[in-house]
Motif scaffolding. Structure first.
Motif, PDB file in Angstrom:
ATOM      1  N   LYS A 129       0.854  -1.194   0.000  1.00 46.15           N
ATOM      2  CA  LYS A 129       0.000   0.000   0.000  1.00 46.15           C
ATOM      3  C   LYS A 129       0.884   1.236   0.000  1.00 46.15           C
ATOM      4  O   LYS A 129       1.980   1.247   0.546  1.00 46.15           O
ATOM      5  N   THR A 130       0.367   2.279  -0.630  1.00 46.54           N
ATOM      6  CA  THR A 130       1.044   3.565  -0.570  1.00 46.54           C
ATOM      7  C   THR A 130       0.579   4.292   0.678  1.00 46.54           C
ATOM      8  O   THR A 130      -0.249   3.797   1.443  1.00 46.54           O
ATOM      9  N   TRP A 131       1.087   5.509   0.885  1.00 44.05           N
ATOM     10  CA  TRP A 131       0.706   6.248   2.083  1.00 44.05           C
ATOM     11  C   TRP A 131       0.464   7.709   1.760  1.00 44.05           C
ATOM     12  O   TRP A 131       0.813   8.207   0.701  1.00 44.05           O
ATOM     13  N   SER A 132      -0.124   8.386   2.721  1.00 47.32           N
ATOM     14  CA  SER A 132      -0.362   9.821   2.603  1.00 47.32           C
ATOM     15  C   SER A 132       0.802  10.564   3.240  1.00 47.32           C
ATOM     16  O   SER A 132       1.268  10.204   4.317  1.00 47.32           O
ATOM     17  N   ASP A 133       1.263  11.624   2.583  1.00 43.67           N
ATOM     18  CA  ASP A 133       2.363  12.412   3.134  1.00 43.67           C
ATOM     19  C   ASP A 133       1.967  13.156   4.393  1.00 43.67           C
ATOM     20  O   ASP A 133       2.820  13.553   5.182  1.00 43.67           O
ATOM     21  N   THR A 134       0.669  13.389   4.583  1.00 42.04           N
ATOM     22  CA  THR A 134       0.202  14.165   5.729  1.00 42.04           C
ATOM     23  C   THR A 134      -0.327  13.300   6.864  1.00 42.04           C
ATOM     24  O   THR A 134      -0.647  13.825   7.922  1.00 42.04           O
ATOM     25  N   ARG A 135      -0.431  11.998   6.662  1.00 41.95           N
ATOM     26  CA  ARG A 135      -0.932  11.121   7.720  1.00 41.95           C
ATOM     27  C   ARG A 135       0.049   9.969   7.897  1.00 41.95           C
ATOM     28  O   ARG A 135       0.020   8.987   7.145  1.00 41.95           O
ATOM     29  N   TRP A 136       0.890  10.077   8.907  1.00 45.83           N
ATOM     30  CA  TRP A 136       1.946   9.094   9.100  1.00 45.83           C
ATOM     31  C   TRP A 136       1.413   7.756   9.570  1.00 45.83           C
ATOM     32  O   TRP A 136       2.095   6.747   9.475  1.00 45.83           O
ATOM     33  N   GLU A 137       0.185   7.730  10.096  1.00 44.64           N
ATOM     34  CA  GLU A 137      -0.361   6.445  10.522  1.00 44.64           C
ATOM     35  C   GLU A 137      -0.587   5.522   9.330  1.00 44.64           C
ATOM     36  O   GLU A 137      -0.657   4.297   9.483  1.00 44.64           O
ATOM     37  N   SER A 138      -0.677   6.080   8.110  1.00 47.01           N
ATOM     38  CA  SER A 138      -0.857   5.247   6.928  1.00 47.01           C
ATOM     39  C   SER A 138       0.412   4.467   6.588  1.00 47.01           C
ATOM     40  O   SER A 138       0.358   3.497   5.840  1.00 47.01           O
ATOM     41  N   HIS A 139       1.551   4.868   7.152  1.00 43.66           N
ATOM     42  CA  HIS A 139       2.799   4.179   6.860  1.00 43.66           C
ATOM     43  C   HIS A 139       2.806   2.756   7.396  1.00 43.66           C
ATOM     44  O   HIS A 139       3.456   1.881   6.833  1.00 43.66           O
ATOM     45  N   ILE A 140       2.087   2.536   8.503  1.00 43.60           N
ATOM     46  CA  ILE A 140       2.118   1.192   9.091  1.00 43.60           C
ATOM     47  C   ILE A 140       1.465   0.171   8.161  1.00 43.60           C
ATOM     48  O   ILE A 140       1.850  -1.001   8.128  1.00 43.60           O
ATOM     49  N   ASN A 141       0.462   0.598   7.391  1.00 46.85           N
ATOM     50  CA  ASN A 141      -0.181  -0.326   6.448  1.00 46.85           C
ATOM     51  C   ASN A 141       0.778  -0.753   5.351  1.00 46.85           C
ATOM     52  O   ASN A 141       0.743  -1.901   4.892  1.00 46.85           O
ATOM     53  N   SER A 142       1.632   0.164   4.912  1.00 47.11           N
ATOM     54  CA  SER A 142       2.585  -0.171   3.859  1.00 47.11           C
ATOM     55  C   SER A 142       3.719  -1.038   4.401  1.00 47.11           C
ATOM     56  O   SER A 142       4.225  -1.924   3.702  1.00 47.11           O
ATOM     57  N   ILE A 143       4.125  -0.798   5.644  1.00 43.86           N
ATOM     58  CA  ILE A 143       5.224  -1.570   6.224  1.00 43.86           C
ATOM     59  C   ILE A 143       4.753  -2.956   6.655  1.00 43.86           C
ATOM     60  O   ILE A 143       5.533  -3.913   6.641  1.00 43.86           O
ATOM     61  N   GLU A 144       3.483  -3.086   7.017  1.00 46.21           N
ATOM     62  CA  GLU A 144       2.973  -4.375   7.486  1.00 46.21           C
ATOM     63  C   GLU A 144       3.165  -5.471   6.435  1.00 46.21           C
ATOM     64  O   GLU A 144       3.546  -6.606   6.763  1.00 46.21           O
ATOM     65  N   ILE A 199       7.684   0.644  16.239  1.00 48.10           N
ATOM     66  CA  ILE A 199       7.421   2.025  16.646  1.00 48.10           C
ATOM     67  C   ILE A 199       6.071   2.496  16.116  1.00 48.10           C
ATOM     68  O   ILE A 199       5.240   3.050  16.855  1.00 48.10           O
ATOM     69  N   LEU A 200       5.813   2.273  14.832  1.00 47.99           N
ATOM     70  CA  LEU A 200       4.568   2.744  14.223  1.00 47.99           C
ATOM     71  C   LEU A 200       3.350   2.014  14.779  1.00 47.99           C
ATOM     72  O   LEU A 200       2.273   2.610  14.916  1.00 47.99           O
ATOM     73  N   HIS A 201       3.503   0.739  15.107  1.00 46.17           N
ATOM     74  CA  HIS A 201       2.373  -0.025  15.626  1.00 46.17           C
ATOM     75  C   HIS A 201       1.882   0.570  16.943  1.00 46.17           C
ATOM     76  O   HIS A 201       0.673   0.734  17.148  1.00 46.17           O
TER      77      HIS A 201
END
Length: 385
Positions: free
Chosen positions: A202-217, A267-269
């Motif tokens: 998954k990609t992520w939003s530059d303004t919402r860092w919580e979306s990064h966890i979906n891409s890293i998962e 960390i993100l989790h």
């Protein structure tokens, strides 16, 4: 209006139907003004209000501020209402440039800023700055407009600060984004990915860092499968794509990438879990502030580099790579005087990764968390029961 449209569609009118785009736009504008007048009347009846602001760039690359007014409507039972009042185009993002825009908007709406009792927005330096930020400039106009930072934004910014504190962190997220870009560039590549994984990238939003966890998962639990998909692309695609796929396959199969994945996911989790709880509509302030004491768990995690290494074991064994970091040649520094270059470079690559990546990221997150939630503590001290 419904009858008028039915008559127009049936051809009963020999004259103009007044359904052209100009008339429609005038109707929309009239309805908008009426709704806005009704909202302003309700805000004035409540008398006291708070201002909530957020900045984000739109598709035309203009910085826009969303303006929301929050009130308490005293009916049979107190009712908290939030009213969206529109967007403002911000030519600059400094406190000096944003403050007049906000005051001008309230003046146009005929909403007195003297009745404002709270200002709330993210924890960016231009907004929360004690001397030149928006909150400081608005407090000069109205000392009763207490600044309350947004908890969810603050946690996102904590992670953002940590991600930009280390070159290894910046490089890691760049590689994760390259993975998504490579597979999503064509349906054929995406089909190859779906044949190898159960959870898609998954990609992520530059303004919402919580979306990064979906891409890293997806990378955290399917690194081996993603690497196999890259190797498959290398076999069937054009030469340019083959080179990119080969490079990313080597990166995903490296021990450095795997251990960075485990650390960032941990960390993100935790941060994402707290962020979700803070956004719960019925969250109480004291409970929210207790939740933001994530600093304690981060301090405990500060000594968790060895634990992260242990968690990586299953990943590198599945890919069949050694738990060894490639040594990088360090430039020697010549000592001309006793006070120059007092610190010797860390030769061991694992120790260097711990010092320049793990410790830097965790320490930055801890310090950022402390700074950004200091204001919430001041609000609790004033209003807590």
């Amino acid at each position: 209006m419904k009858q008028h449209i039915e008559h127009a569609e049936s051809g009963q009118f020999s004259h103009s139907t007044y359904l052209g785009n100009i008339i429609q736009n005038e109707l929309i504008t009239s309805i908008s003004r009426k709704i806005l007048d009704t909202v302003v009347t309700e805000i004035k009846q409540s008398k006291y209000h708070s201002v909530i602001l957020d900045c984000t760039p739109d598709v035309s690359h203009q910085e826009q501020i969303s303006v929301i007014i929050r009130t308490v409507k005293m009916d049979k039972a107190p009712e908290i209402n939030e009213h969206f009042m529109g967007f403002l185009v911000a030519p600059e993002r400094t406190g000096l440039g944003l403050s007049p825009l906000i005051l001008k908007k309230l003046m146009e709406l005929n909403i007195p800023f003297d009745d404002c009792r709270e200002q709330s927005y993210d924890n960016g330096a231009n907004m929360r700055g004690r001397n030149k930020g928006v909150q400081a400039r608005l407090l000069e106009k109205n000392p009763h407009a207490l600044y309350v930072p947004c908890g969810a934004h603050s946690l996102n910014l904590v992670v953002s600060d940590a991600a930009t504190a280390s070159t290894d962190a910046t490089s890691y997220f760049g590689n994760v984004q390259k993975l998504y870009s490579l597979f999503s560039a064509s349906p054929q590549r995406w089909a190859i990915l779906r044949d190898h994984v159960t959870v898609a990238l998954k990609t992520w939003s530059d303004t919402r860092w919580e979306s990064h966890i979906n891409s890293i998962e997806a990378v955290r639990y399917q690194a081996s499968n993603i690497r196999e998909a890259l190797l498959k692309i290398r076999e069937v695609m054009d030469p340019l794509t083959k080179v990119e796929a080969q490079s990313l396959a080597e990166e995903v199969g490296s021990y450095r990438f795997l251990i960075c994945t485990v650390i960032w996911y941990d960390i993100l989790h935790h941060v994402n879990h707290v962020s979700k709880l803070l956004q719960f509509p019925k969250m109480q302030f004291d409970v929210a502030l207790d939740l933001t004491k994530a600093k304690t768990s981060l301090i405990n995690y500060r000594t968790g580099f060895a634990l992260a290494q242990a968690s990586t074991k299953g990943m590198y064994e599945e890919i069949n790579v050694e738990a060894v970091l490639n040594e990088k040649r360090l430039r020697s520094t010549k000592n001309h005087f006793a006070y120059e270059a007092p610190h010797k470079p860390i030769v061991d690559a694992m120790k260097r990764l711990e010092a320049t990546f793990f410790n830097v990221v965790v320490d930055t997150a801890i310090q950022s968390l402390t700074d950004r939630f200091e204001t919430l503590g001041e609000v609790r001290d004033r209003f807590g029961v």
